[in-house]
Design a protein around this motif. Structure first.
Motif, PDB file in Angstrom:
ATOM      1  N   PRO A  88     -18.002   3.234  -3.974  1.00 23.94           N
ATOM      2  CA  PRO A  88     -16.731   3.724  -3.433  1.00 23.94           C
ATOM      3  C   PRO A  88     -15.625   2.683  -3.567  1.00 23.94           C
ATOM      4  CG  PRO A  88     -18.234   3.162  -1.661  1.00 23.94           C
ATOM      5  CD  PRO A  88     -19.011   3.017  -2.930  1.00 23.94           C
ATOM      6  N   ALA A  89     -14.400   3.156  -3.533  1.00 23.74           N
ATOM      7  CA  ALA A  89     -13.242   2.263  -3.598  1.00 23.74           C
ATOM      8  C   ALA A  89     -12.071   2.926  -2.888  1.00 23.74           C
ATOM      9  CB  ALA A  89     -12.867   1.957  -5.048  1.00 23.74           C
ATOM     10  N   TYR A  90     -11.221   2.090  -2.310  1.00 26.23           N
ATOM     11  CA  TYR A  90      -9.957   2.561  -1.746  1.00 26.23           C
ATOM     12  C   TYR A  90      -8.868   2.295  -2.776  1.00 26.23           C
ATOM     13  CZ  TYR A  90     -12.577   1.698   2.647  1.00 26.23           C
ATOM     14  OH  TYR A  90     -13.513   1.640   3.639  1.00 26.23           O
ATOM     15  N   VAL A  91      -8.147   3.326  -3.174  1.00 22.60           N
ATOM     16  CA  VAL A  91      -7.074   3.193  -4.163  1.00 22.60           C
ATOM     17  C   VAL A  91      -5.745   3.340  -3.435  1.00 22.60           C
ATOM     18  CG1 VAL A  91      -6.118   4.038  -6.328  1.00 22.60           C
ATOM     19  CG2 VAL A  91      -8.598   4.156  -5.923  1.00 22.60           C
ATOM     20  N   LEU A  92      -4.965   2.281  -3.399  1.00 21.18           N
ATOM     21  CA  LEU A  92      -3.732   2.209  -2.608  1.00 21.18           C
ATOM     22  C   LEU A  92      -2.519   2.271  -3.525  1.00 21.18           C
ATOM     23  CD1 LEU A  92      -3.061  -0.398   0.243  1.00 21.18           C
ATOM     24  CD2 LEU A  92      -1.285   0.381  -1.277  1.00 21.18           C
ATOM     25  N   ASP A  93      -1.647   3.217  -3.282  1.00 15.77           N
ATOM     26  CA  ASP A  93      -0.408   3.369  -4.040  1.00 15.77           C
ATOM     27  C   ASP A  93       0.644   2.416  -3.464  1.00 15.77           C
ATOM     28  OD1 ASP A  93       2.152   4.258  -4.940  1.00 15.77           O
ATOM     29  OD2 ASP A  93       1.308   6.219  -5.402  1.00 15.77           O
ATOM     30  N   GLU A  94       0.919   1.362  -4.190  1.00 16.32           N
ATOM     31  CA  GLU A  94       1.831   0.322  -3.691  1.00 16.32           C
ATOM     32  C   GLU A  94       3.236   0.856  -3.460  1.00 16.32           C
ATOM     33  OE1 GLU A  94       3.598  -4.020  -5.190  1.00 16.32           O
ATOM     34  OE2 GLU A  94       1.832  -3.150  -6.158  1.00 16.32           O
ATOM     35  N   GLU A  95       3.724   1.674  -4.384  1.00 15.16           N
ATOM     36  CA  GLU A  95       5.075   2.225  -4.215  1.00 15.16           C
ATOM     37  C   GLU A  95       5.167   3.108  -2.978  1.00 15.16           C
ATOM     38  OE1 GLU A  95       7.930   2.737  -7.845  1.00 15.16           O
ATOM     39  OE2 GLU A  95       6.054   3.784  -8.278  1.00 15.16           O
ATOM     40  N   GLU A  96       4.122   3.878  -2.706  1.00 12.12           N
ATOM     41  CA  GLU A  96       4.117   4.725  -1.517  1.00 12.12           C
ATOM     42  C   GLU A  96       4.193   3.875  -0.257  1.00 12.12           C
ATOM     43  OE1 GLU A  96       3.798   8.399   0.633  1.00 12.12           O
ATOM     44  OE2 GLU A  96       4.016   8.099  -1.517  1.00 12.12           O
ATOM     45  N   PHE A  97       3.435   2.783  -0.231  1.00  9.74           N
ATOM     46  CA  PHE A  97       3.450   1.901   0.933  1.00  9.74           C
ATOM     47  C   PHE A  97       4.854   1.338   1.159  1.00  9.74           C
ATOM     48  CE2 PHE A  97       2.856  -1.799   3.515  1.00  9.74           C
ATOM     49  CZ  PHE A  97       1.713  -1.566   4.269  1.00  9.74           C
ATOM     50  N   LEU A  98       5.472   0.829   0.112  1.00 13.69           N
ATOM     51  CA  LEU A  98       6.806   0.239   0.247  1.00 13.69           C
ATOM     52  C   LEU A  98       7.851   1.291   0.604  1.00 13.69           C
ATOM     53  CD1 LEU A  98       6.649  -2.196  -2.795  1.00 13.69           C
ATOM     54  CD2 LEU A  98       6.588  -2.810  -0.371  1.00 13.69           C
ATOM     55  N   ALA A  99       7.704   2.495   0.077  1.00 12.74           N
ATOM     56  CA  ALA A  99       8.655   3.561   0.403  1.00 12.74           C
ATOM     57  C   ALA A  99       8.565   3.934   1.876  1.00 12.74           C
ATOM     58  CB  ALA A  99       8.384   4.785  -0.477  1.00 12.74           C
ATOM     59  N   ARG A 100       7.365   3.950   2.420  1.00 11.99           N
ATOM     60  CA  ARG A 100       7.206   4.279   3.841  1.00 11.99           C
ATOM     61  C   ARG A 100       7.741   3.159   4.728  1.00 11.99           C
ATOM     62  NH1 ARG A 100       4.217   8.595   5.310  1.00 11.99           N
ATOM     63  NH2 ARG A 100       3.729   9.951   3.551  1.00 11.99           N
ATOM     64  N   CYS A 101       7.577   1.930   4.312  1.00 10.33           N
ATOM     65  CA  CYS A 101       8.215   0.823   5.036  1.00 10.33           C
ATOM     66  C   CYS A 101       9.732   1.006   5.048  1.00 10.33           C
ATOM     67  CB  CYS A 101       7.876  -0.514   4.374  1.00 10.33           C
ATOM     68  SG  CYS A 101       6.171  -1.066   4.586  1.00 10.33           S
ATOM     69  N   ALA A 102      10.283   1.361   3.905  1.00  5.33           N
ATOM     70  CA  ALA A 102      11.733   1.518   3.789  1.00  5.33           C
ATOM     71  C   ALA A 102      12.252   2.649   4.672  1.00  5.33           C
ATOM     72  CB  ALA A 102      12.118   1.761   2.330  1.00  5.33           C
TER      73      ALA A 102
END
Length: 423
Positions: free
Chosen positions: A34-48
């Protein structure tokens, strides 16, 4: 684009799910499952979105949702502050280069060593949670010759409509000082009486996975009233009101869609005096929808008169939430298209527990088979951070994807990692 809890980059192309522009078959081949795949742009957009919703206040990312040094660097660049609640999370904050003045230290039973470390590092604020801690922290700050900034955590007596294990605002909570019992007022008196402590605000948090504003606004009104009463009693100004986090997310189709950051902040602002600096603590609502858990199917077991079990190579060690408090997820067949009709299955993990169930009553194509990849959305919060080594299974990696590139930000554990702990 796929909706309902998936990152915005999730899309079907050439018969497979793609995340951050990369197909899941390639991700599985490169990084394993298994692996967790994290969308970096999504994370930064939610911070914004949170930063834009509260430009004149403070957004404290709740590190317990998911934290690693790379995430700390993203938070620093996005202008967010960081909440931590243990010495280990303090260490991650420091390793990621976070300015200690932007770190808030929570926890209902911080050790003397942890408090001493926080004071020495120059942590921006300690949220005091008990009378013993007030006395302990005052002594440590006095020894260090500093005036430590603190907030008093208050339980406002607000019932959040969520699972009892993640409801924290009632009078029977282990956290904070009860407003209704008069303990919060006494805590304020004791902090103000300690020369080595500086009262910079009040704090409350009513729970997690909340999808309506009623509890938030009621807590905001009660906390605002308490703040004004404390100011009148002591002739002081309390500049900050931290109303916590807890905003829910969509985990599966049909889940209620929670309000967005702008709506949450607008509702809180109506209940808080304009001169008071407002702080919020989103964690799940930032990290949760950014990440997809990727699994490989190992077996498909049909039991006549009972149903079908689809076993994957992860389970309760990488997502304990369904077993702990009945958290409900969805999943899709992600590695290929199928024309087979759907049938309801139970997706289970590999652990020696009958309760090791990830998804119940899930419609999957009837031809699902070993080697297929399943993808579980909304897996970014409280999964990697709560993951364990049960049955001596190693914890999965976190792979950040963006614009067709992928990199490991938390590596997969190895058996050598486990064996290092033994004498």
């Amino acid at each position: 684009m796929i909706e309902n809890g998936w990152p915005r980059s999730a899309a079907w192309t050439d018969g497979e799910l793609r995340l951050g522009g990369i197909g899941v078959r390639e991700l599985a081949a490169r990084f394993g499952t298994p692996a967790y795949v994290l969308d970096e742009e999504e994370f930064l957009a939610r911070c914004a979105l949170w930063r834009e919703a509260l430009p004149d206040g403070e957004v404290h990312y709740g590190g317990k949702a998911f934290l690693c040094p790379e995430v700390v660097r993203w938070l620093e660049a996005a202008g967010l502050c960081l909440d931590v609640c243990t010495g280990g999370e303090l260490a991650v904050a420091a390793a990621g280069g976070m300015d200690p003045a932007r770190v808030v230290f929570h926890g209902n039973n911080k050790s003397v060593a942890e408090l001493r470390r926080a004071v020495a590092w120059g942590v921006g604020c300690v949220v005091v949670d008990s009378f013993a801690e007030i006395e302990r922290l005052a002594a440590l700050a006095g020894e260090a010759g500093v005036r430590q900034r603190v907030m008093v955590r208050v339980t406002p007596g607000v019932a959040a409509h969520t699972h009892e294990f993640i409801a924290t605002g009632g009078d029977d909570s282990k956290f904070g000082f009860s407003l209704n019992a008069g303990l919060a007022a006494e805590a304020v008196r004791r902090v103000l009486a300690a020369p080595s402590l500086e009262l910079t605000g009040l704090h409350s948090h009513i729970g997690s996975q909340i999808t309506d504003l009623g509890g938030f606004t009621l807590a905001a009104r009660r906390m605002s009233g308490f703040l004004l009463a404390a100011e009148r009693e002591h002739g002081v100004t309390i500049p900050r009101l931290d109303l916590g986090g807890g905003l829910g997310i969509v985990h599966r189709p049909g889940d209620p869609v929670p309000p967005g950051p702008a709506e949450v902040v607008a509702a809180l602002r109506e209940a808080v005096p304009a001169r008071v600096r407002l702080a919020v603590e989103p964690g799940r609502s930032i990290a949760g929808p950014t990440t997809v858990a990727l699994y490989e199917v190992g077996t498909v077991k049909e039991i006549p008169g009972v149903g079908t079990y689809v076993s994957v190579d992860g389970g309760m060690s990488d997502n304990p939430r369904p077993a702990m408090y009945g958290a409900a997820y969805t999943a899709i067949l992600a590695s290929r298209l199928s024309a087979a009709p759907p049938r309801e299955v139970t997706v289970v993990g590999r652990h020696c527990e009958s309760g090791d169930v990830l998804v119940r009553g899930l419609p999957l194509p009837a031809d699902v088979r070993p080697g297929d990849l399943l993808a579980v959305p909304a897996s970014g919060a409280y999964q990697r951070s709560m993951a364990s080594n049960y049955n001596h299974v190693t914890r999965p990696p976190v792979v950040a994807v963006r614009d067709g590139s992928a990199r490991v930000i938390v590596r997969r554990e190895t058996e050598e990692d486990l064996l290092r702990l033994y004498s």
